[in-house]
Design a protein around this motif. Structure first.
Motif, PDB file in Angstrom:
ATOM      1  N   TYR A 120       0.836  -1.208   0.000  1.00 17.53           N
ATOM      2  CA  TYR A 120       0.000   0.000   0.000  1.00 17.53           C
ATOM      3  C   TYR A 120       0.871   1.258   0.000  1.00 17.53           C
ATOM      4  CZ  TYR A 120      -3.808  -3.160   1.425  1.00 17.53           C
ATOM      5  OH  TYR A 120      -4.734  -4.166   1.501  1.00 17.53           O
ATOM      6  N   ASN A 124       0.897   4.057  -2.886  1.00 19.36           N
ATOM      7  CA  ASN A 124       0.672   5.474  -2.581  1.00 19.36           C
ATOM      8  C   ASN A 124       1.768   6.342  -3.198  1.00 19.36           C
ATOM      9  OD1 ASN A 124      -1.442   4.519  -1.058  1.00 19.36           O
ATOM     10  ND2 ASN A 124      -0.568   5.089   0.900  1.00 19.36           N
ATOM     11  N   THR A 164      -8.546  -4.899  -3.888  1.00 23.95           N
ATOM     12  CA  THR A 164      -8.347  -4.077  -2.688  1.00 23.95           C
ATOM     13  C   THR A 164      -7.375  -2.940  -2.980  1.00 23.95           C
ATOM     14  OG1 THR A 164      -8.708  -6.014  -1.294  1.00 23.95           O
ATOM     15  CG2 THR A 164      -7.627  -4.121  -0.266  1.00 23.95           C
ATOM     16  N   ARG A 165      -6.306  -3.255  -3.675  1.00 28.20           N
ATOM     17  CA  ARG A 165      -5.323  -2.215  -4.031  1.00 28.20           C
ATOM     18  C   ARG A 165      -5.953  -1.184  -4.957  1.00 28.20           C
ATOM     19  NH1 ARG A 165      -0.003  -5.218  -5.948  1.00 28.20           N
ATOM     20  NH2 ARG A 165       0.766  -3.085  -6.065  1.00 28.20           N
ATOM     21  N   ASP A 167      -9.125  -0.338  -5.145  1.00 30.30           N
ATOM     22  CA  ASP A 167     -10.042   0.482  -4.349  1.00 30.30           C
ATOM     23  C   ASP A 167      -9.277   1.510  -3.523  1.00 30.30           C
ATOM     24  OD1 ASP A 167     -12.175  -0.959  -5.363  1.00 30.30           O
ATOM     25  OD2 ASP A 167     -12.419  -2.212  -3.571  1.00 30.30           O
ATOM     26  N   ARG A 168      -8.176   1.100  -2.918  1.00 26.13           N
ATOM     27  CA  ARG A 168      -7.369   2.030  -2.119  1.00 26.13           C
ATOM     28  C   ARG A 168      -6.785   3.141  -2.995  1.00 26.13           C
ATOM     29  NH1 ARG A 168      -5.760   0.358   3.143  1.00 26.13           N
ATOM     30  NH2 ARG A 168      -3.948   1.716   2.942  1.00 26.13           N
ATOM     31  N   ASN A 171      -9.326   5.736  -3.946  1.00 26.68           N
ATOM     32  CA  ASN A 171      -9.688   6.646  -2.856  1.00 26.68           C
ATOM     33  C   ASN A 171      -8.567   7.584  -2.425  1.00 26.68           C
ATOM     34  OD1 ASN A 171     -12.339   5.675  -2.646  1.00 26.68           O
ATOM     35  ND2 ASN A 171     -11.636   3.940  -1.434  1.00 26.68           N
TER      36      ASN A 171
END
Length: 178
Positions: A120, A124, A164-165, A167-168, A171
């Motif tokens: 994550y 980022n 999941t990645r 979606d993160r 956002n």
């Protein structure tokens, strides 16, 4: 391409060797302490290929600069040391239970959590360095590498589910790292 070398210079480091490879891109291979990142742009649009390559490069750069591999090794060493201490100072029947609990439950859960956090964090950084769109395109193209587990995350995986990645990343604010 020269554009990737310029991007690498903009990140501010000369620790990487960029190479082409017949396999998938994004893997860091440590050889004698020198990280190598293999970039393979595959989209038909050259601009998109360069953006995805920059996303991969910045993602892997984040792993190296944040010393994720070293942190993983230190965590592994601490876990082994805990087991050694248990073996030394506790009775055999207690050690069997504690070591089994550590090896089969505690260690894999914490290690899994750490590795996912590292992914994550690297995602980022890639969003901040390149763009959401480039990172999402690359993740989408990597989805074929992930087995269909019906939403179940395997017991000890190095990467979170791509959904999941995605979606993160969706956002995230591109100007702020989370």
């Amino acid at each position: 391409s020269e554009d990737l070398f310029n991007f690498l210079n903009d990140l501010g480091d000369d620790e990487f060797i960029l190479r082409t490879s017949p396999g998938e891109s994004g893997a860091i291979i440590h050889r004698l302490g020198q990280p190598n990142v293999y970039i393979i742009p595959r989209p038909t649009d050259p601009k998109q290929a360069t953006m995805e390559s920059k996303a991969v490069l910045s993602h892997e750069y984040s792993h190296v600069k944040n010393r994720h591999k070293i942190k993983s090794i230190v965590f592994d060493m601490i876990s082994v040391s805990i087991n050694a201490v248990l073996l030394t100072f506790f009775p055999v029947y207690t050690v069997f239970i504690l070591v089994t609990l550590n090896c089969l439950l505690i260690y894999p859960i914490i290690r899994n959590y750490l590795k996912h956090r590292f992914e994550y964090e690297a995602d980022n950084f890639a969003v901040e360095s390149v763009s959401k769109k480039a990172v999402q395109h690359r993740l989408r193209r990597n989805s074929h590498l992930e087995p269909d587990n019906n939403g179940f995350i395997p017991y000890s995986t190095s990467h979170p589910e791509i959904k999941t990645r995605m979606d993160r990343v969706h956002n995230l604010d591109e100007n702020t790292r989370n």
